[in-house]
Design a protein around this motif. Structure first.
Motif, PDB file in Angstrom:
ATOM      1  N   LYS A  48       1.044  -1.318   0.049  1.00  0.00           N
ATOM      2  CA  LYS A  48      -0.051  -0.105  -0.379  1.00  0.00           C
ATOM      3  C   LYS A  48       1.149   1.395   0.291  1.00  0.00           C
ATOM      4  O   LYS A  48       0.920   2.436  -1.095  1.00  0.00           O
ATOM      5  CB  LYS A  48      -0.932   0.182   1.328  1.00  0.00           C
ATOM      6  CG  LYS A  48      -1.968  -1.053   1.377  1.00  0.00           C
ATOM      7  CD  LYS A  48      -3.073  -0.380   2.077  1.00  0.00           C
ATOM      8  CE  LYS A  48      -3.955  -2.141   2.622  1.00  0.00           C
ATOM      9  NZ  LYS A  48      -4.806  -2.180   3.803  1.00  0.00           N
ATOM     10  N   LYS A  49       1.734   1.674   0.861  1.00  0.00           N
ATOM     11  CA  LYS A  49       3.181   2.479   1.014  1.00  0.00           C
ATOM     12  C   LYS A  49       3.348   2.105  -1.051  1.00  0.00           C
ATOM     13  O   LYS A  49       4.228   1.134  -0.882  1.00  0.00           O
ATOM     14  CB  LYS A  49       3.974   2.300   1.554  1.00  0.00           C
ATOM     15  CG  LYS A  49       4.934   3.092   2.442  1.00  0.00           C
ATOM     16  CD  LYS A  49       5.526   3.224   2.820  1.00  0.00           C
ATOM     17  CE  LYS A  49       6.205   4.217   3.666  1.00  0.00           C
ATOM     18  NZ  LYS A  49       7.135   4.153   4.897  1.00  0.00           N
ATOM     19  N   ALA A  50       3.545   3.788  -0.929  1.00  0.00           N
ATOM     20  CA  ALA A  50       4.194   3.796  -2.919  1.00  0.00           C
ATOM     21  C   ALA A  50       5.448   3.493  -2.479  1.00  0.00           C
ATOM     22  O   ALA A  50       6.338   4.087  -1.791  1.00  0.00           O
ATOM     23  CB  ALA A  50       3.986   5.252  -2.685  1.00  0.00           C
ATOM     24  N   GLY A  51       6.576   3.206  -4.039  1.00  0.00           N
ATOM     25  CA  GLY A  51       7.672   2.714  -3.958  1.00  0.00           C
ATOM     26  C   GLY A  51       8.059   1.176  -2.665  1.00  0.00           C
ATOM     27  O   GLY A  51       8.972   1.105  -3.031  1.00  0.00           O
ATOM     28  N   HIS A  52       6.803   0.434  -2.384  1.00  0.00           N
ATOM     29  CA  HIS A  52       7.476  -0.562  -1.308  1.00  0.00           C
ATOM     30  C   HIS A  52       6.895  -1.841  -1.456  1.00  0.00           C
ATOM     31  O   HIS A  52       5.691  -1.792  -2.471  1.00  0.00           O
ATOM     32  CB  HIS A  52       6.527  -0.049   0.059  1.00  0.00           C
ATOM     33  CG  HIS A  52       8.397   1.227   0.954  1.00  0.00           C
ATOM     34  ND1 HIS A  52       8.069   1.560   0.705  1.00  0.00           N
ATOM     35  CD2 HIS A  52       9.196   1.003   1.512  1.00  0.00           C
ATOM     36  CE1 HIS A  52       8.353   3.229   1.520  1.00  0.00           C
ATOM     37  NE2 HIS A  52       9.149   1.318   2.101  1.00  0.00           N
ATOM     38  N   PHE A  53       7.775  -2.850  -2.075  1.00  0.00           N
ATOM     39  CA  PHE A  53       7.204  -4.502  -3.301  1.00  0.00           C
ATOM     40  C   PHE A  53       7.771  -5.130  -1.269  1.00  0.00           C
ATOM     41  O   PHE A  53       8.860  -5.347  -0.330  1.00  0.00           O
ATOM     42  CB  PHE A  53       7.879  -4.185  -3.518  1.00  0.00           C
ATOM     43  CG  PHE A  53       7.878  -3.494  -4.982  1.00  0.00           C
ATOM     44  CD1 PHE A  53       6.368  -3.484  -5.425  1.00  0.00           C
ATOM     45  CD2 PHE A  53       7.999  -2.263  -4.733  1.00  0.00           C
ATOM     46  CE1 PHE A  53       6.447  -2.333  -6.390  1.00  0.00           C
ATOM     47  CE2 PHE A  53       8.361  -0.835  -5.964  1.00  0.00           C
ATOM     48  CZ  PHE A  53       7.310  -1.528  -6.624  1.00  0.00           C
ATOM     49  N   VAL A  84       7.454  -6.917 -11.237  1.00  0.00           N
ATOM     50  CA  VAL A  84       6.569  -6.278 -10.816  1.00  0.00           C
ATOM     51  C   VAL A  84       4.752  -7.093 -11.171  1.00  0.00           C
ATOM     52  O   VAL A  84       4.562  -7.050 -12.242  1.00  0.00           O
ATOM     53  CB  VAL A  84       6.206  -5.121 -10.820  1.00  0.00           C
ATOM     54  CG1 VAL A  84       5.030  -4.541  -9.086  1.00  0.00           C
ATOM     55  CG2 VAL A  84       7.504  -4.505  -9.529  1.00  0.00           C
ATOM     56  N   LEU A  85       4.551  -8.670  -9.955  1.00  0.00           N
ATOM     57  CA  LEU A  85       3.120  -8.882 -10.573  1.00  0.00           C
ATOM     58  C   LEU A  85       1.903  -8.373  -9.525  1.00  0.00           C
ATOM     59  O   LEU A  85       2.361  -7.616  -8.422  1.00  0.00           O
ATOM     60  CB  LEU A  85       3.377 -10.073  -9.891  1.00  0.00           C
ATOM     61  CG  LEU A  85       4.578 -10.762 -10.561  1.00  0.00           C
ATOM     62  CD1 LEU A  85       4.862 -12.396 -10.245  1.00  0.00           C
ATOM     63  CD2 LEU A  85       4.297 -10.821 -12.130  1.00  0.00           C
ATOM     64  N   THR A  86       0.761  -7.503 -10.505  1.00  0.00           N
ATOM     65  CA  THR A  86      -0.243  -7.368  -9.283  1.00  0.00           C
ATOM     66  C   THR A  86      -0.986  -8.113  -8.532  1.00  0.00           C
ATOM     67  O   THR A  86      -2.347  -8.844  -7.957  1.00  0.00           O
ATOM     68  CB  THR A  86      -0.882  -6.610 -10.495  1.00  0.00           C
ATOM     69  OG1 THR A  86      -2.000  -7.174 -11.141  1.00  0.00           O
ATOM     70  CG2 THR A  86      -0.071  -4.914 -11.401  1.00  0.00           C
TER      71      THR A  86
END
Length: 693
Positions: A48-53, A84-86
């Motif tokens: 949810k936090k932008a730029g974090h995976f 990056v997979l969604t």
């Protein structure tokens, strides 16, 4: 979509399918990434936090990257490529595929790759550092890459295991590898590493062998000897290939030591024996020489008494007055040490041998189990020693030992009267000896000790007390090479025989009584011990004697330290079921099942290898194997009471000679079949004792 993300913005997903052994090999992987970079991107899904995976596949790589940043190898803001997979379902499937669809690399390919890097000019240390492994691991893989083509091809094709390949690699001789491989390929049990290693090393010597240690590594290499290290065994384990060269170098070095000893000591000869013991047969070909210790001079006796009194006074002060650790106590201890050294010097002077006698005697020099030269403590002569200082013999017969001349000077007595008078005098002598325990004990030890020293000569001592060595049940059996036999030989050599050099029994007895308690105690221990007959912890036969088992337990004997079962002395001579039972006792049903189809000869070799600590097995199994013993060799038997109690003649007041009662007495399982006392030829071996001495 591939994009670059900072490592600090990545976290491990709980959905990663690898749940166990997550930390295994992280150091190795980190070292590889540091050297090669990240060769495969991570698979992530956004948080949810932008730029974090969160990392769905590549958790070990993430941990390795985090370790490198923590160590300072990589910068804190280091970025890595990620896919990056969604869809979380697709992410889990990708994690499963990445872990499940892996095929382990063929060991042969690993070896080829490591060898390629070495051929390019990299050192083993460089490769180890870049791949995150040890230098020894790299050396092992390179050694495997240089196996004989037929062996390496079998490894690449999966026809042999990595362990089997390592067994062939204990030598770099590819011709020998190929020959053994051809032999083992047709053998029913030719895929066992232990068997292969034994065949490969046949005809070589370990670096810890007594002769190898005696020769020395540098001397062996300087003479052109070849050494191969076993990279797949304990580090530092080596195999010396040129056995004939070892024998030659050992013989030359021992001959030089023998010549030097003979010259420095003035001996007639010093015979070098390139072995760890002096063969008994060689000793029997010579006359054993015993140098008598001379009596102390008046000055020496006075000095000994003075030193002994001073020593006793200092000991008393240490026990009652002087406190431990004080300067006064230290001075007293130093003075006691000095007194002991001076007493030893005086005693050594008593044992000096006349140079004229030294020129007629010699000894042996051999190689000790520790690889050091050892000088035989006993002296020998090729002919009876002639003392030029001895008084000339008088006519009228030999002196000492009951000369016949004196008996003929008086009136002759009848045979009956002689027997009666001898019996009466015997009774008087017995009554007095029985009332003097100290004298009786000295006489006991002396008679047994004399029997040990002069067992090859007829020495009439008019006593039934003997301490003859028990005969081996196997004629001609020799066991000098075992640890126990070597220890017995060492014990025999350390016995004080200075008293045995005197020419009469009277002189020998007086000299024997002059020995200290420790010297006489050593004689009684050795004399009694040699009388024990061979027994075994078996359920049947006259070889069983549970009292010996009791002695073994009382002495806390650790048989495994003294004797190990081999194919020659045990496994090759028992049924296959006994060997399989041994394997099950060592490693359980799994170990038994692993070898249940083996041929008897191969199974015997495997069992022997395991029990001698040479098998490639788990540490727990190796520990049990090196301590395993057949039941027969253990001191576990418990003595059972006799079926009928033995009656004591002292209690009943009789003389114990009633034959009827003797026939009725049943002493249980004790076997009364006596083996013949192998004393044949004693009467034929009569020799002049003065010459024997």
């Amino acid at each position: 979509m591939i994009q670059s993300v900072k490592v600090k913005n990545l976290s491990l997903s709980k959905d990663n399918v690898r749940k166990t052994n997550r930390e295994a090999g992280i150091d190795t992987l980190a070292a590889n990434i540091a050297a090669q970079g990240l060769l495969q991107n991570l698979i992530v899904t956004p948080l949810k936090k932008a730029g974090h995976f969160t990392v769905k596949a590549g958790g070990r790589r993430l941990r390795a990257l985090q370790l490198l940043i923590e160590q300072g190898t990589l910068p804190v803001d280091h970025t890595v490529p990620v896919l990056v997979l969604t869809d979380d379902d697709n992410a889990i499937e990708a994690s499963l595929a990445e872990n499940f669809q892996r095929v382990p690399m063929n060991p042969a390919d690993e070896c080829t790759a490591f060898n390629f890097l070495i051929q390019k000019g990299m050192t083993a240390e460089d490769v180890a550092k870049r791949q995150g492994v040890t230098t020894r691991f790299v050396e092992q893989r390179v050694r495997l890459a240089e196996l004989a083509p037929c062996v390496f091809e079998a490894l690449a094709a999966g026809e042999i295991t990595l362990g089997v390949a390592q067994a062939y690699a204990v030598t770099s001789d590819i011709d020998r590898q190929a020959r053994v491989f051809a032999q083992m390929s047709t053998s029913y049990y030719g895929d066992t590493p232990d068997n292969i290693r034994r065949a490969i090393l046949n005809g070589t010597v370990k670096a810890n062998d007594a002769k190898a240690r005696f020769v020395g590594r540098d001397a062996y290499l300087a003479a052109g000897g070849r050494i191969e290290g076993d990279l797949f065994a304990t580090e530092g384990d080596e195999n010396w290939i040129d056995v004939d060269l070892i024998e030659t170098l050992a013989a030359k070095k021992l001959e030089a030591a023998a010549a030097e000893l003979a010259q420095s000591e003035g001996l007639a000869f010093v015979t070098p024996i390139a072995a760890t013991h002096v063969p008994y047969d060689l000793e029997r070909q010579l006359h054993e020489f015993h140098a008598p210790a001379r009596a102390l001079t008046e000055d020496e006796q006075t000095r000994v008494e003075t030193l002994s009194a001073e020593n006793d006074q200092l000991v008393e002060q240490l026990e009652s007055v002087l406190a431990d650790g004080t300067p006064e106590a230290q001075m007293a201890n130093d003075r006691i040490d000095a007194i002991e050294r001076e007493l030893e010097t005086i005693d050594d002077a008593r044992h000096e041998i006349d140079p004229a006698l030294k020129a007629q005697i010699g000894t042996f020099i051999y190689i000790g189990g520790d690889g050091e030269p050892r000088v035989h403590t006993r002296l020998f002569s090729e002919k009876p020693v002639v003392d030029p200082n001895a008084p000339p013999r008088t006519t009228g017969g030999e002196t000492g030992e009951g000369a016949a001349g004196d008996a003929e000077q008086g009136s002759k007595l009848s045979a009956t009267l002689i027997d009666e008078l001898a019996t009466q005098r015997r009774q008087i002598l017995v009554a007095h000896i029985a009332s003097d325990p100290a004298m009786a004990l000295d006489l006991t030890i002396f008679l047994m000790a004399q029997n040990v020293v002069f067992e090859q000569h007829h020495v009439p001592n008019h006593s039934t007390l003997k301490s003859s060595a028990a005969g081996f049940p196997i004629f001609g059996f020799r066991d000098e090479g075992s640890m126990a036999s070597q220890t017995i030989d060492d014990q025999r050599q350390r016995l004080d025989t200075s008293w045995a050099g005197h020419t009469t029994m009277t002189e020998r007895f007086d000299a024997f009584r002059a020995l200290d308690d420790e010297a006489r105690g050593a004689w009684v221990a050795f004399s009694i011990a040699r009388t024990l007959e061979p027994t075994l912890n078996v359920a049947e036969g006259y070889r069983q004697n549970a009292f010996h088992d009791h002695l073994g337990r009382t002495l806390d004997i650790q048989v495994a330290h003294w004797w190990r079962p081999t194919a020659e002395n045990f496994f090759g001579r028992v049924k296959k079921g006994i060997m399989l039972d041994a394997l099950e006792e060592i490693g359980g049903p799994i170990l038994r099942g692993r070898y249940k189809d083996a041929k008897k000869g191969d199974l015997a070799a495997t069992c022997a290898s395991l029990c001698n600590g040479q098998g490639i097995v788990e540490a727990e199994i190796r520990e049990k194997a090196t301590a395993w013993l057949p039941d027969a060799m253990r001191f576990d038997a418990v003595e059972k009471p006799a079926k009928t109690a033995l009656r004591s003649s002292f209690v009943d007041g009789d003389d114990g000679n009633d034959p009827a009662e003797d026939e009725d007495t049943d002493i249980g399982d004790v076997d009364t079949d006596l083996e013949p006392d192998d004393r044949a030829g004693d009467q034929d071996d009569d020799q002049d004792l003065s010459e024997a001495a």
